[in-house]
Design an enzyme around this catalytic site. Sequence first.
Site, PDB file in Angstrom:
ATOM      1  N   ASP A 233      -4.300   4.321  -5.915  1.00 53.68           N
ATOM      2  CA  ASP A 233      -3.986   5.181  -4.768  1.00 53.68           C
ATOM      3  C   ASP A 233      -4.361   6.624  -5.107  1.00 53.68           C
TER       4      ASP A 233
ATOM      5  N   LEU B 208      -2.903   9.118  -3.651  1.00 55.23           N
ATOM      6  CA  LEU B 208      -1.700   9.907  -3.363  1.00 55.23           C
ATOM      7  C   LEU B 208      -2.029  11.071  -2.426  1.00 55.23           C
TER       8      LEU B 208
ATOM      9  N   ILE C  34     -11.013   6.002  -3.528  1.00 55.63           N
ATOM     10  CA  ILE C  34     -11.999   4.976  -3.174  1.00 55.63           C
ATOM     11  C   ILE C  34     -13.320   5.579  -2.704  1.00 55.63           C
TER      12      ILE C  34
ATOM     13  N   SER D  47      -4.606   6.570   8.222  1.00 52.76           N
ATOM     14  CA  SER D  47      -4.024   5.584   9.145  1.00 52.76           C
ATOM     15  C   SER D  47      -3.435   6.148  10.433  1.00 52.76           C
TER      16      SER D  47
ATOM     17  N   THR E  39      -6.657  -3.670  11.530  1.00 53.60           N
ATOM     18  CA  THR E  39      -5.645  -3.366  12.543  1.00 53.60           C
ATOM     19  C   THR E  39      -6.009  -3.965  13.894  1.00 53.60           C
TER      20      THR E  39
ATOM     21  N   GLU F 272      -5.965  -2.384  16.476  1.00 54.74           N
ATOM     22  CA  GLU F 272      -6.599  -1.323  17.278  1.00 54.74           C
ATOM     23  C   GLU F 272      -8.112  -1.490  17.391  1.00 54.74           C
TER      24      GLU F 272
ATOM     25  N   TYR G  95      -9.914   6.827  14.640  1.00 53.78           N
ATOM     26  CA  TYR G  95      -9.270   5.940  13.659  1.00 53.78           C
ATOM     27  C   TYR G  95      -9.753   4.507  13.837  1.00 53.78           C
TER      28      TYR G  95
ATOM     29  N   LYS H  70     -11.941   2.003  11.371  1.00 55.01           N
ATOM     30  CA  LYS H  70     -11.480   0.690  10.886  1.00 55.01           C
ATOM     31  C   LYS H  70     -12.473  -0.398  11.315  1.00 55.01           C
TER      32      LYS H  70
ATOM     33  N   LYS I  85       4.740   8.920  12.390  1.00 53.82           N
ATOM     34  CA  LYS I  85       4.559   7.775  13.290  1.00 53.82           C
ATOM     35  C   LYS I  85       5.823   7.645  14.150  1.00 53.82           C
TER      36      LYS I  85
ATOM     37  N   PRO J  48       9.345  13.957  21.069  1.00 52.55           N
ATOM     38  CA  PRO J  48       8.116  14.076  21.863  1.00 52.55           C
ATOM     39  C   PRO J  48       7.570  12.715  22.293  1.00 52.55           C
TER      40      PRO J  48
ATOM     41  N   ARG K 202       3.465  -1.168  22.669  1.00 58.25           N
ATOM     42  CA  ARG K 202       3.066  -1.578  21.324  1.00 58.25           C
ATOM     43  C   ARG K 202       3.847  -2.838  20.946  1.00 58.25           C
TER      44      ARG K 202
ATOM     45  N   HIS L 101      -5.409   7.681  25.027  1.00 55.97           N
ATOM     46  CA  HIS L 101      -4.254   6.880  24.571  1.00 55.97           C
ATOM     47  C   HIS L 101      -4.377   5.422  25.027  1.00 55.97           C
TER      48      HIS L 101
HETATM   49  P1  NAD Z   1      -0.325   4.903   4.984  1.00 56.16           P
HETATM   50  O1  NAD Z   1      -1.037   6.064   5.595  1.00 56.16           O
HETATM   51  O2  NAD Z   1       1.155   4.902   4.909  1.00 56.16           O
HETATM   52  O3  NAD Z   1      -0.856   4.665   3.493  1.00 56.16           O
HETATM   53  C1  NAD Z   1      -2.199   4.779   3.143  1.00 56.16           C
HETATM   54  C2  NAD Z   1      -2.295   4.879   1.632  1.00 56.16           C
HETATM   55  O4  NAD Z   1      -3.685   4.976   1.284  1.00 56.16           O
HETATM   56  C3  NAD Z   1      -1.593   6.103   1.053  1.00 56.16           C
HETATM   57  O5  NAD Z   1      -0.814   5.737  -0.068  1.00 56.16           O
HETATM   58  C4  NAD Z   1      -2.740   7.009   0.645  1.00 56.16           C
HETATM   59  O6  NAD Z   1      -2.425   7.854  -0.463  1.00 56.16           O
HETATM   60  C5  NAD Z   1      -3.828   5.998   0.304  1.00 56.16           C
HETATM   61  N1  NAD Z   1      -5.181   6.565   0.401  1.00 56.16           N
HETATM   62  C6  NAD Z   1      -5.691   7.284   1.438  1.00 56.16           C
HETATM   63  N2  NAD Z   1      -6.951   7.668   1.146  1.00 56.16           N
HETATM   64  C7  NAD Z   1      -7.248   7.170  -0.078  1.00 56.16           C
HETATM   65  C8  NAD Z   1      -8.409   7.216  -0.915  1.00 56.16           C
HETATM   66  N3  NAD Z   1      -9.496   7.902  -0.549  1.00 56.16           N
HETATM   67  N4  NAD Z   1      -8.375   6.570  -2.089  1.00 56.16           N
HETATM   68  C9  NAD Z   1      -7.260   5.888  -2.493  1.00 56.16           C
HETATM   69  N5  NAD Z   1      -6.130   5.840  -1.750  1.00 56.16           N
HETATM   70  C10 NAD Z   1      -6.113   6.464  -0.551  1.00 56.16           C
HETATM   71  O7  NAD Z   1      -0.860   3.634   5.781  1.00 56.16           O
HETATM   72  P2  NAD Z   1      -0.121   2.285   6.194  1.00 56.16           P
HETATM   73  O8  NAD Z   1       0.550   2.490   7.484  1.00 56.16           O
HETATM   74  O9  NAD Z   1       0.639   1.783   5.025  1.00 56.16           O
HETATM   75  O10 NAD Z   1      -1.392   1.358   6.446  1.00 56.16           O
HETATM   76  C11 NAD Z   1      -1.986   0.636   5.375  1.00 56.16           C
HETATM   77  C12 NAD Z   1      -3.175  -0.138   5.912  1.00 56.16           C
HETATM   78  O11 NAD Z   1      -2.756  -1.025   6.947  1.00 56.16           O
HETATM   79  C13 NAD Z   1      -4.256   0.749   6.536  1.00 56.16           C
HETATM   80  O12 NAD Z   1      -5.505   0.213   6.190  1.00 56.16           O
HETATM   81  C14 NAD Z   1      -4.004   0.634   8.036  1.00 56.16           C
HETATM   82  O13 NAD Z   1      -5.210   0.801   8.759  1.00 56.16           O
HETATM   83  C15 NAD Z   1      -3.492  -0.791   8.140  1.00 56.16           C
HETATM   84  N6  NAD Z   1      -2.558  -1.062   9.255  1.00 56.16           N
HETATM   85  C16 NAD Z   1      -1.455  -0.273   9.451  1.00 56.16           C
HETATM   86  C17 NAD Z   1      -0.551  -0.601  10.471  1.00 56.16           C
HETATM   87  C18 NAD Z   1       0.693   0.215  10.719  1.00 56.16           C
HETATM   88  O14 NAD Z   1       1.392  -0.037  11.705  1.00 56.16           O
HETATM   89  N7  NAD Z   1       1.035   1.173   9.878  1.00 56.16           N
HETATM   90  C19 NAD Z   1      -0.792  -1.721  11.285  1.00 56.16           C
HETATM   91  C20 NAD Z   1      -1.951  -2.478  11.054  1.00 56.16           C
HETATM   92  C21 NAD Z   1      -2.806  -2.153  10.028  1.00 56.16           C
HETATM   93  O1  DAU Z   2      -1.490  -1.060  16.110  1.00 59.17           O
HETATM   94  C1  DAU Z   2      -1.563  -0.835  14.731  1.00 59.17           C
HETATM   95  C2  DAU Z   2      -1.614   0.651  14.454  1.00 59.17           C
HETATM   96  O2  DAU Z   2      -0.302   1.152  14.702  1.00 59.17           O
HETATM   97  C3  DAU Z   2      -2.051   0.980  13.043  1.00 59.17           C
HETATM   98  O3  DAU Z   2      -3.383   0.535  12.859  1.00 59.17           O
HETATM   99  C4  DAU Z   2      -1.955   2.481  12.787  1.00 59.17           C
HETATM  100  O4  DAU Z   2      -2.272   2.756  11.427  1.00 59.17           O
HETATM  101  C5  DAU Z   2      -0.534   2.919  13.066  1.00 59.17           C
HETATM  102  O5  DAU Z   2      -0.422   4.316  12.903  1.00 59.17           O
HETATM  103  C6  DAU Z   2      -0.128   2.531  14.479  1.00 59.17           C
HETATM  104  O6  DAU Z   2      -0.860   3.287  15.477  1.00 59.17           O
HETATM  105  P1  DAU Z   2      -0.169   3.865  16.803  1.00 59.17           P
HETATM  106  O7  DAU Z   2      -0.984   4.975  17.306  1.00 59.17           O
HETATM  107  O8  DAU Z   2       0.178   2.764  17.748  1.00 59.17           O
HETATM  108  O9  DAU Z   2       1.224   4.384  16.153  1.00 59.17           O
HETATM  109  P2  DAU Z   2       2.094   5.711  16.385  1.00 59.17           P
HETATM  110  O10 DAU Z   2       3.391   5.473  15.693  1.00 59.17           O
HETATM  111  O11 DAU Z   2       1.340   6.946  16.089  1.00 59.17           O
HETATM  112  O12 DAU Z   2       2.375   5.674  17.949  1.00 59.17           O
HETATM  113  C7  DAU Z   2       3.033   4.580  18.574  1.00 59.17           C
HETATM  114  C8  DAU Z   2       3.096   4.875  20.056  1.00 59.17           C
HETATM  115  O13 DAU Z   2       3.999   5.964  20.282  1.00 59.17           O
HETATM  116  C9  DAU Z   2       1.766   5.291  20.665  1.00 59.17           C
HETATM  117  O14 DAU Z   2       1.677   4.767  21.985  1.00 59.17           O
HETATM  118  C10 DAU Z   2       1.856   6.816  20.712  1.00 59.17           C
HETATM  119  C11 DAU Z   2       3.338   7.062  20.935  1.00 59.17           C
HETATM  120  N1  DAU Z   2       3.896   8.313  20.332  1.00 59.17           N
HETATM  121  C12 DAU Z   2       3.638   8.533  19.018  1.00 59.17           C
HETATM  122  C13 DAU Z   2       4.133   9.671  18.400  1.00 59.17           C
HETATM  123  C14 DAU Z   2       3.842   9.950  16.955  1.00 59.17           C
HETATM  124  C15 DAU Z   2       4.683   9.164  21.091  1.00 59.17           C
HETATM  125  O15 DAU Z   2       4.923   8.916  22.293  1.00 59.17           O
HETATM  126  N2  DAU Z   2       5.169  10.285  20.488  1.00 59.17           N
HETATM  127  C16 DAU Z   2       4.937  10.589  19.171  1.00 59.17           C
HETATM  128  O16 DAU Z   2       5.388  11.643  18.692  1.00 59.17           O
END
Ligand code: NAD
Ligand code: DAU
Length: 351
Positions: A35, A37, A62, A87, A132, A134, A157, A161, A196, A212, A221, A291
């Site tokens: 990572d 970080l 990476i 992400s 994802t 998305e 984003y 991906k 998030k 917000p 979602r 959006h």
């Molecule tokens: P996150 O942002 O919490 O974590 C990402 C991690 O990647 C961090 O620890 C960061 O330090 C590391 N990173 C970023 N750039 C880097 C680099 N250049 N080299 C090495 N490490 C690096 O993300 P998350 O929410 O845990 O998501 C993880 C994976 O799952 C992502 O690929 C995301 O697209 C996918 N995903 C997330 C969700 C979600 O709801 N959070 C849903 C579906 C898929």
């Molecule tokens: O669907 C999977 C994806 O889910 C992952 O691939 C992404 O990494 C992850 O961040 C997430 O994306 P979203 O854009 O759906 O997540 P987020 O939590 O940012 O937003 C969820 C919903 O809430 C979206 O419709 C936007 C809305 N939102 C978000 C924020 C941060 C608000 O209304 N207010 C806010 O302040």
Amino acid sequence: MNKKILITGGAGFIGSHVIRLFVKQYPEYSLVNLDKLTYAGNLENLHDVENESNYRFVKGDIVDYESMKDLFLKENFDGVIHLAAESHVDRSLENPAAFAITNVVGTLNLLQAAKIAWRGQFDKKLFYHISTDEVYGSLEHGGYFTEETPVDPRSPYSASKTGSDHFVKAFHSSFGLPVIISRCSNNYGPNHFPEKLIPLMIHNILNQKPLPVYGKGENVRDWLYVEDHARAIDVIFHKGKAGEVYNIGGNNEWKNIDLVMLLCSVMDQKLNRAPGTSAKLINYVTDRQGHDLRYAIDSSKLQTQLGWRPSIDFPAGLEKTVDWYLNNREWLEHVTSGAYRDYYAGMYHNR
Ligand code: NAD
Ligand code: DAU
């Protein structure tokens, strides 16, 4: 069987849950967490497992191809679970290039390093890429994303991906690299970075700050508890078929405003505030650009072929999540200081 596995992005939200599950479930494995970080990576997420003998942390980027190639040649990993990424959709609207560089170039670097280091041994290896839902774009009010839904990314984003998914598939078709891709819906749970939706709302309710909600709050979602995603990753890594894509989802659709209202009432109870107190903080703000209206995943392939299904229902998962944030206020304070505060101020100053 002993395996040496590289897990990228293991200090992030989902990655830390994957690491914890694997450390506990597979004492005979050797798990390497790579990572960079970034602001989203936090080794505090892994305090409870950091001294386990089957776990090791390597700080690395990476995007740096030479160091990735050296690491792969030195370690001869049996498999890769690749989660490292930028992400957050909102950040991708501010700085799209950072997403192309980390998500596309970074993934390409890992693929190329694996191809070189694994030459002649592809039959024993696996490159598992975490993508994802998305990438499929946005749904209207009916239907679900299946693995056959054509990709149609709409944010920088999701475009990045999708680009990484295409490179993963290309390395399979062109070179025979054994790859799997999974595409999951929105995760929630402990250690979720508070930019998030769910952790941001919990943080703001706790601190009695405005909540917000983008646009009219009508975007939908499909939420999955993060430990269920980690279990799906375990099942797919061990039982999935190379060359395949698997969808992962919670079958749990919520309009944002309904979810925020539910969180407000759970938090009012937990904090002994009068019913309705937190809902008064709801503040409708300018909508996210482009959006996506609705995401909803059909995960029947994973359920029927590999036997996975979600185990934690939403009310229980949400309560566990709220309890975790209330019991880990120090974690929340640490990640909401410094760089994050500047970002937050920049995002919302004009709304
Ligand atoms: P996150 O942002 O919490 O974590 C990402 C991690 O990647 C961090 O620890 C960061 O330090 C590391 N990173 C970023 N750039 C880097 C680099 N250049 N080299 C090495 N490490 C690096 O993300 P998350 O929410 O845990 O998501 C993880 C994976 O799952 C992502 O690929 C995301 O697209 C996918 N995903 C997330 C969700 C979600 O709801 N959070 C849903 C579906 C898929
Ligand atoms: O669907 C999977 C994806 O889910 C992952 O691939 C992404 O990494 C992850 O961040 C997430 O994306 P979203 O854009 O759906 O997540 P987020 O939590 O940012 O937003 C969820 C919903 O809430 C979206 O419709 C936007 C809305 N939102 C978000 C924020 C941060 C608000 O209304 N207010 C806010 O302040």
